[in-house]
Design a protein around this motif. Sequence first.
Motif, PDB file in Angstrom:
ATOM      1  N   THR A 198      14.346   2.722  -2.475  1.00  0.00           N
ATOM      2  CA  THR A 198      13.995   2.604  -1.134  1.00  0.00           C
ATOM      3  C   THR A 198      12.877   3.391  -0.556  1.00  0.00           C
ATOM      4  OG1 THR A 198      15.063   4.560  -0.471  1.00  0.00           O
ATOM      5  CG2 THR A 198      16.654   2.729  -0.828  1.00  0.00           C
ATOM      6  N   ASN A 199      12.236   2.992   0.550  1.00  0.00           N
ATOM      7  CA  ASN A 199      10.958   3.264   1.079  1.00  0.00           C
ATOM      8  C   ASN A 199      11.145   4.825   1.341  1.00  0.00           C
ATOM      9  OD1 ASN A 199       9.531   1.077   0.841  1.00  0.00           O
ATOM     10  ND2 ASN A 199      10.425   0.323   2.554  1.00  0.00           N
ATOM     11  N   PHE A 200      12.395   5.131   1.880  1.00  0.00           N
ATOM     12  CA  PHE A 200      12.551   6.482   2.531  1.00  0.00           C
ATOM     13  C   PHE A 200      12.593   7.449   1.338  1.00  0.00           C
ATOM     14  CE2 PHE A 200      15.133   9.905   4.497  1.00  0.00           C
ATOM     15  CZ  PHE A 200      14.146  10.600   5.316  1.00  0.00           C
ATOM     16  N   GLY A 201      13.430   6.927   0.503  1.00  0.00           N
ATOM     17  CA  GLY A 201      13.788   7.811  -0.844  1.00  0.00           C
ATOM     18  C   GLY A 201      12.287   8.096  -1.487  1.00  0.00           C
ATOM     19  N   GLN A 202      11.470   7.033  -1.536  1.00  0.00           N
ATOM     20  CA  GLN A 202      10.263   7.183  -2.158  1.00  0.00           C
ATOM     21  C   GLN A 202       9.307   8.221  -1.461  1.00  0.00           C
ATOM     22  OE1 GLN A 202       8.611   3.510  -3.126  1.00  0.00           O
ATOM     23  NE2 GLN A 202       9.522   3.301  -5.065  1.00  0.00           N
ATOM     24  N   PHE A 203       9.531   8.210  -0.178  1.00  0.00           N
ATOM     25  CA  PHE A 203       8.699   9.196   0.876  1.00  0.00           C
ATOM     26  C   PHE A 203       9.215  10.671   0.385  1.00  0.00           C
ATOM     27  CE2 PHE A 203       8.628  11.864   4.562  1.00  0.00           C
ATOM     28  CZ  PHE A 203       7.477  11.890   4.709  1.00  0.00           C
ATOM     29  N   LEU A 204      10.645  10.832   0.481  1.00  0.00           N
ATOM     30  CA  LEU A 204      10.933  12.092   0.101  1.00  0.00           C
ATOM     31  C   LEU A 204      10.700  12.678  -1.187  1.00  0.00           C
ATOM     32  CD1 LEU A 204      14.632  12.625   1.382  1.00  0.00           C
ATOM     33  CD2 LEU A 204      12.929  14.207   1.508  1.00  0.00           C
ATOM     34  N   ALA A 205      10.609  11.559  -2.138  1.00  0.00           N
ATOM     35  CA  ALA A 205      10.311  11.883  -3.695  1.00  0.00           C
ATOM     36  C   ALA A 205       8.791  12.531  -3.675  1.00  0.00           C
ATOM     37  CB  ALA A 205      10.412  10.621  -4.517  1.00  0.00           C
ATOM     38  N   THR A 206       7.963  12.009  -2.865  1.00  0.00           N
ATOM     39  CA  THR A 206       6.616  12.194  -2.692  1.00  0.00           C
ATOM     40  C   THR A 206       6.391  13.939  -2.103  1.00  0.00           C
ATOM     41  OG1 THR A 206       6.026   9.942  -2.309  1.00  0.00           O
ATOM     42  CG2 THR A 206       4.530  11.891  -1.328  1.00  0.00           C
ATOM     43  N   ILE A 212       0.703  -1.255   0.015  1.00  0.00           N
ATOM     44  CA  ILE A 212      -0.031   0.024   0.132  1.00  0.00           C
ATOM     45  C   ILE A 212       0.970   1.282  -0.027  1.00  0.00           C
ATOM     46  CG2 ILE A 212      -1.913   1.250   1.318  1.00  0.00           C
ATOM     47  CD1 ILE A 212      -3.187  -1.179   1.993  1.00  0.00           C
ATOM     48  N   PRO A 213       1.962   1.258   0.823  1.00  0.00           N
ATOM     49  CA  PRO A 213       2.778   2.663   0.892  1.00  0.00           C
ATOM     50  C   PRO A 213       3.411   2.874  -0.767  1.00  0.00           C
ATOM     51  CG  PRO A 213       3.245   1.229   2.836  1.00  0.00           C
ATOM     52  CD  PRO A 213       2.189   0.403   1.929  1.00  0.00           C
ATOM     53  N   ARG A 214       3.796   1.745  -1.234  1.00  0.00           N
ATOM     54  CA  ARG A 214       4.079   1.727  -2.614  1.00  0.00           C
ATOM     55  C   ARG A 214       3.007   2.197  -3.622  1.00  0.00           C
ATOM     56  NH1 ARG A 214       9.625  -0.743  -4.135  1.00  0.00           N
ATOM     57  NH2 ARG A 214      10.038   0.361  -2.442  1.00  0.00           N
ATOM     58  N   SER A 215       1.933   1.802  -3.362  1.00  0.00           N
ATOM     59  CA  SER A 215       0.888   2.178  -4.055  1.00  0.00           C
ATOM     60  C   SER A 215       0.535   3.670  -4.093  1.00  0.00           C
ATOM     61  CB  SER A 215      -0.446   1.247  -4.133  1.00  0.00           C
ATOM     62  OG  SER A 215      -0.426   0.003  -4.430  1.00  0.00           O
ATOM     63  N   ILE A 216       0.479   4.212  -2.687  1.00  0.00           N
ATOM     64  CA  ILE A 216       0.274   5.666  -2.537  1.00  0.00           C
ATOM     65  C   ILE A 216       1.247   6.308  -2.976  1.00  0.00           C
ATOM     66  CG2 ILE A 216       0.344   7.351  -0.496  1.00  0.00           C
ATOM     67  CD1 ILE A 216      -1.059   4.940   1.236  1.00  0.00           C
ATOM     68  N   TYR A 217       2.562   6.086  -3.054  1.00  0.00           N
ATOM     69  CA  TYR A 217       3.709   6.684  -3.980  1.00  0.00           C
ATOM     70  C   TYR A 217       3.259   6.772  -5.047  1.00  0.00           C
ATOM     71  CZ  TYR A 217       7.954   6.744  -6.440  1.00  0.00           C
ATOM     72  OH  TYR A 217       8.993   6.915  -7.189  1.00  0.00           O
ATOM     73  N   TRP A 218       2.864   5.774  -5.976  1.00  0.00           N
ATOM     74  CA  TRP A 218       2.323   5.927  -7.185  1.00  0.00           C
ATOM     75  C   TRP A 218       1.402   6.844  -7.360  1.00  0.00           C
ATOM     76  CZ3 TRP A 218      -2.419   4.817  -9.259  1.00  0.00           C
ATOM     77  CH2 TRP A 218      -2.371   4.966 -10.535  1.00  0.00           C
ATOM     78  N   THR A 219       0.315   6.928  -6.688  1.00  0.00           N
ATOM     79  CA  THR A 219      -0.886   7.584  -6.660  1.00  0.00           C
ATOM     80  C   THR A 219      -0.473   9.074  -6.559  1.00  0.00           C
ATOM     81  OG1 THR A 219      -1.944   5.978  -5.454  1.00  0.00           O
ATOM     82  CG2 THR A 219      -3.061   8.175  -5.762  1.00  0.00           C
ATOM     83  N   ILE A 220       0.593   9.482  -5.760  1.00  0.00           N
ATOM     84  CA  ILE A 220       0.963  10.691  -5.813  1.00  0.00           C
ATOM     85  C   ILE A 220       1.826  11.200  -7.080  1.00  0.00           C
ATOM     86  CG2 ILE A 220       2.446  12.404  -4.359  1.00  0.00           C
ATOM     87  CD1 ILE A 220       1.497  11.143  -2.063  1.00  0.00           C
ATOM     88  N   VAL A 221       2.713  10.275  -7.438  1.00  0.00           N
ATOM     89  CA  VAL A 221       3.281  10.396  -8.713  1.00  0.00           C
ATOM     90  C   VAL A 221       2.503  10.698  -9.761  1.00  0.00           C
ATOM     91  CG1 VAL A 221       4.713   9.062 -10.656  1.00  0.00           C
ATOM     92  CG2 VAL A 221       5.259   8.872  -8.323  1.00  0.00           C
ATOM     93  N   THR A 222       1.225   9.948  -9.922  1.00  0.00           N
ATOM     94  CA  THR A 222       0.310  10.157 -10.907  1.00  0.00           C
ATOM     95  C   THR A 222      -0.737  11.587 -10.673  1.00  0.00           C
ATOM     96  OG1 THR A 222       0.126   7.872 -11.097  1.00  0.00           O
ATOM     97  CG2 THR A 222      -1.689   9.090 -12.079  1.00  0.00           C
ATOM     98  N   LEU A 223      -0.995  11.733  -9.585  1.00  0.00           N
ATOM     99  CA  LEU A 223      -1.772  12.845  -9.084  1.00  0.00           C
ATOM    100  C   LEU A 223      -1.162  14.222  -9.434  1.00  0.00           C
ATOM    101  CD1 LEU A 223      -4.753  12.932  -8.015  1.00  0.00           C
ATOM    102  CD2 LEU A 223      -3.824  13.610  -5.727  1.00  0.00           C
TER     103      LEU A 223
END
Lengths: 279, 279, 279, 279
Positions: free
Chosen positions: B208-216, A185-196
């Motif tokens: 990485t998880n933290f990298g994706q969080f920061l990217a967000t 789910i965290p990775r899906s949320i990451y994808w959603t923000i990348v898209t949004l």
Amino acid sequence: MKEYKIHSGWQNTLHEVIYEADTPMGKIFDLLLFVLIILSVILVMLESVDEIDENYHRPLLVMEWIITGFFTLEYIARIISIKKPWKYIFSFYGVIDFISTIPLYLSYILAGSQVLIAVRAFRLLRIFRILKLVKFMGEASQLKSALKASRTKIAVFIYVVLILSVIMGTIMYLIESDEAGFTSIPRSIYWTIVTLTTVGYGDIAPETNFGQFLATVIMILGYGIIAVPTGIVTVEFSKHGKEKAGTNVVHTNTQACPSCTAEKHRDDAKHCYNCGELL
Amino acid sequence: MKEYKIHSGWQNTLHEVIYEADTPMGKIFDLLLFVLIILSVILVMLESVDEIDENYHRPLLVMEWIITGFFTLEYIARIISIKKPWKYIFSFYGVIDFISTIPLYLSYILAGSQVLIAVRAFRLLRIFRILKLVKFMGEASQLKSALKASRTKIAVFIYVVLILSVIMGTIMYLIESDEAGFTSIPRSIYWTIVTLTTVGYGDIAPETNFGQFLATVIMILGYGIIAVPTGIVTVEFSKHGKEKAGTNVVHTNTQACPSCTAEKHRDDAKHCYNCGELL
Amino acid sequence: MKEYKIHSGWQNTLHEVIYEADTPMGKIFDLLLFVLIILSVILVMLESVDEIDENYHRPLLVMEWIITGFFTLEYIARIISIKKPWKYIFSFYGVIDFISTIPLYLSYILAGSQVLIAVRAFRLLRIFRILKLVKFMGEASQLKSALKASRTKIAVFIYVVLILSVIMGTIMYLIESDEAGFTSIPRSIYWTIVTLTTVGYGDIAPETNFGQFLATVIMILGYGIIAVPTGIVTVEFSKHGKEKAGTNVVHTNTQACPSCTAEKHRDDAKHCYNCGELL
Amino acid sequence: MKEYKIHSGWQNTLHEVIYEADTPMGKIFDLLLFVLIILSVILVMLESVDEIDENYHRPLLVMEWIITGFFTLEYIARIISIKKPWKYIFSFYGVIDFISTIPLYLSYILAGSQVLIAVRAFRLLRIFRILKLVKFMGEASQLKSALKASRTKIAVFIYVVLILSVIMGTIMYLIESDEAGFTSIPRSIYWTIVTLTTVGYGDIAPETNFGQFLATVIMILGYGIIAVPTGIVTVEFSKHGKEKAGTNVVHTNTQACPSCTAEKHRDDAKHCYNCGELL
């Protein structure tokens, strides 16, 4: 009547050179500082490139030592030329100055620590102090106050974006398989923000028909949502433009109070507006 | 009284055809020039496509020679038909005209030089001179003055974006490994700008998880920050629209002074506003 | 006095049902048409999906025949119920109606022609005629007039974007190698536009340091440039909002003149404003 | 005179704690609820990460039980402390509360059902109720009313974007081959929207020259189109800002009517504006 530690002449001169930009010496000092800060950040960048670091490790280190030396001297000069050193040391720029000075010294204690690289990048923040002297800071403060006024609206906006991302991300996680990159789910949320936000890396992308349909909905949402912060900021800008026309403008100079470091004194000020010290 | 080199009749006619667009001949000349410029740029593009260049190398070269011939003649005509040739030669468009003419000649001296291709693409800039004659240039100048007025604000904005990119890029370099593409700080900064501007190639992407969080965080920042230039420009546009209503509009024509090449003379002007020469 | 072909009663009724939406029958007809248009477009989509086409080829074809049959009848009815058939046949919607009707018939002549699929997709344009009856068309026309007013400004803007793309694309072609995807100048220009508009596929991406630096410049340019059309349109919108407040609103209905198909008659109109025919 | 079920003292106290945020106990309750909702959503996220779920399955389950227990108690308390329970149960938040409570119970009936995960994510919606108490909700309602006012315009805009996507998607399907990813019309439409909204994943990208040219057109269209919603929302925002200045502001509090749950009572209200019940 309050009593202050009496400053000797050379201290006053030093204070003027370091803290102000009205004298020729002050301007030269600021320019030198500006160049060294930029240089030190470029050094950090170059060191991170493997090929460059392998071939030019020594000259890079030498330059870092020169810059650190200058920053050390400057830090000491700032402390001794001010009447209330502790106030400076614990001020925002005081802390930044200290952090800018120490990485090289620390690297001998904490050998191989990666964090020191980031610390060196923070030196860039020092530039803001120098830039406060440049004319376009008036513009910057106008931008800042417009952003400040629309702060709550933007917070609401980001809040809604986040809620939307969590819910949409969870749904996409259920629809799309692990192969497409939606592994959690965290990775899906990451994808959603990348898209949004219309960034769209493509490292994760929906593969099922329904997933692609939902992605489409998220994109159009994101495409429309971007209108909201723009609208907020634009209205705020136009308000501030109108207000400004009606306010009394006071001309300030770049002097800093030698006692309390307060800034933006009126051009005709004789005493610090903050502590009453003679300027 | 100032004295000028007396222009003979054919020189005046040539000047009118080349520098102005009020006569039918002048219009035909401008149209021909327009077509040749576009054609020469298309030639450059076609030559760069390997399959086309292999099969049609000769006809492409012939056409390039024809265009170069025309440009050469035009350049000479521009010089001889003007009273102060040096002023033209070192003017912006004079330099552009010279650069547009020489690539083919140079290619025999500097065989295989790639840079000549770029030089040929710069011919496109010549179009702006022709377009100055078209009606919608009034709109363009309105756009330009609005952008000019918001110049300092936009500079502050870009400055903040760059500082943010350097700091965020450095942090991402420390967090993400080489495998994800973050091989050096400059490359990480490149990635940060790709993300902040919502371009998002995906050639480099955090793993990485933290990298994706920061990217967000960077994405949402970028998504919000875009509101700032939009707000600035919008407010500036609406100001200019209002100001325009109150200004006195002067109708200008497309004549250029035969002596000093100054432009935008009033329709009823008899003398150049710049050098006093009779128009 | 002008003389018109006298319409018999059933022709008038048919005209009212097909061309107007004020009677219950007219509304039902429009709704049916709306559903069939959407359905026909969905059919085109489903046929393009290989798995669906393989398994359901026959039912899809049957439905296409039903829709084509209805469209054929409707097209004939439109022609016979109007007084000046040729005017309808060569009107915009007349041509669209004809094109919407023929693909299936043509498919037996031009077997396997792919273009017919695109032709069927154009049926979607017919929806605009039905939607003209819906209330929010007032909003659409407001949008349209705002866009129309900013037309020249947007043209200038797109023009500058294109010039920039050609020059930047050529430079990137020289810098980047074929391996990175910059195989020709047109392809480099394609990449530049992908970057400038912040789309950023990543199918082509710079790999050299200088290429990435230039890409960064293009991105920030694109990020800033987007403010321009937004500013233009916003100012135009706000102008139109203000103007609207001062105009006299005339209420119109959905009737079309049975003679010349002119639309948007005043609610209290007795004669067509265009040809004088009694409504 | 209307008669209501008489509430005993403890029911009134419970009502005040649960439904209002004016008393210290009410504030603590809301804060606790806020933390638990966030926590429950984080739990859902953590469970979806395989490595975490494998190692910490038991503690995660225990925490989910604790949260479910609290939600169950809260749901019962909400029902018994209100005078008209059915009105609450079938209200929007009543349904959300029920749905938030049941996933864990259901997981024993519908073993392994994935949908329950999504249901648990919907708990986030409960946060909106708590946030209604926070000061910046005034800003949110302003945003909402601006969006509401521009609703029809935005609908027209999205409609045009969709029509454009279907037609462009169909054309791209015909031009591009299956290898490039354009395997069916729905997928081509998906690509068109990805491009038009400037998301640009790059999972599907045109490869032919003409396809890339068309893609370029779609991008510039999308780049320009984004100006439209921005313009609409900005104008609406600036209107609302002006209107607000002229309206009479009424101060409301966070009390909810114990009988009919109506909210936003005036600060000086003695009776519910909806049902007349004493507050």
